[in-house]
Motif scaffolding. Structure first.
Motif, short mmCIF file in Angstrom:
data_model
loop_
_atom_site.label_atom_id
_atom_site.label_comp_id
_atom_site.label_asym_id
_atom_site.label_seq_id
_atom_site.Cartn_x
_atom_site.Cartn_y
_atom_site.Cartn_z
N UNK A 71 -6.02 -3.37 -18.81
CA UNK A 71 -6.60 -3.01 -17.52
C UNK A 71 -5.50 -2.54 -16.58
N UNK A 72 -5.71 -1.37 -16.02
CA UNK A 72 -4.81 -0.83 -15.00
C UNK A 72 -5.37 -1.21 -13.63
N UNK A 73 -4.54 -1.85 -12.82
CA UNK A 73 -4.88 -2.18 -11.44
C UNK A 73 -4.00 -1.34 -10.54
N UNK A 74 -4.57 -0.68 -9.55
CA UNK A 74 -3.72 0.09 -8.65
C UNK A 74 -4.32 0.21 -7.26
N UNK A 75 -3.44 0.40 -6.31
CA UNK A 75 -3.85 0.65 -4.94
C UNK A 75 -4.55 2.01 -4.88
N UNK A 76 -5.36 2.19 -3.88
CA UNK A 76 -6.02 3.48 -3.64
C UNK A 76 -5.57 3.99 -2.28
N UNK A 77 -4.39 4.62 -2.27
CA UNK A 77 -3.80 5.11 -1.02
C UNK A 77 -4.12 6.58 -0.77
N UNK A 78 -4.66 7.26 -1.79
CA UNK A 78 -4.89 8.70 -1.69
C UNK A 78 -3.80 9.51 -2.36
N UNK A 79 -2.69 8.86 -2.72
CA UNK A 79 -1.61 9.51 -3.47
C UNK A 79 -1.77 9.12 -4.93
N UNK A 80 -2.53 9.93 -5.67
CA UNK A 80 -2.92 9.58 -7.04
C UNK A 80 -1.73 9.32 -7.97
N UNK A 81 -0.70 10.14 -7.89
CA UNK A 81 0.46 9.95 -8.77
C UNK A 81 1.14 8.63 -8.45
N UNK A 82 1.42 8.39 -7.19
CA UNK A 82 2.04 7.13 -6.79
C UNK A 82 1.18 5.93 -7.17
N UNK A 83 -0.12 6.03 -6.90
CA UNK A 83 -1.02 4.91 -7.17
C UNK A 83 -1.04 4.55 -8.66
N UNK A 84 -0.98 5.55 -9.53
CA UNK A 84 -1.05 5.30 -10.98
C UNK A 84 0.32 4.99 -11.59
N UNK A 85 1.38 5.02 -10.79
CA UNK A 85 2.73 4.73 -11.31
C UNK A 85 3.35 3.58 -10.52
N UNK A 86 3.99 3.87 -9.41
CA UNK A 86 4.66 2.84 -8.61
C UNK A 86 3.69 1.81 -8.04
N UNK A 87 2.48 2.22 -7.75
CA UNK A 87 1.49 1.30 -7.18
C UNK A 87 0.64 0.59 -8.22
#
Length: 109
Positions: A71-87
């Motif tokens: 399961x991938x958990x990530x923030x939803x900041x609107x920056x898709x690349x960042x959210x799926x990597x650093x976030x």
């Protein structure tokens, strides 16, 4: 703060386990995305997305942590690349996302 979880499966047993989570997640107040039985976008396996907010994040993530699914958990900041990597954080195995696809998608918006 808003979050996404992507719940993946690679076989029928995992699919069944993933789909059994939908009702408890909905009861917690999550919005559930479409069930994708094929990889889509940057995601390497079948999955569905769960949307939730910080008010229920602890309960949602505790429920998901009790599974043996990836399961991938990530923030939803609107920056898709960042959210799926650093976030991003992972439960289970960290899977390889197609970041080239994701970058192209972001640039096409």
């Amino acid at each position: 703060m808003y979050y996404h979880a992507h719940i993946y499966w690679q076989n029928e047993d995992q699919r069944r386990a993933a789909l059994m989570l939908r009702q408890p997640l909905q009861e917690l107040g999550c919005q559930l995305g479409r069930i994708w039985d094929e990889p889509i976008g940057p995601h390497p396996y079948a999955m569905y997305q769960v949307n939730y907010n910080s008010n229920i994040a602890e309960d949602v993530e505790q429920l998901l942590a009790g599974t043996k699914l990836d399961i991938l958990l990530h923030e939803d900041t609107g920056d898709d690349v960042r959210d799926h990597t650093k976030g991003a954080r992972w439960l289970g195995n960290k899977l390889e996302l197609d970041l080239v696809w994701l970058d192209k998608y972001v640039r096409s918006k």
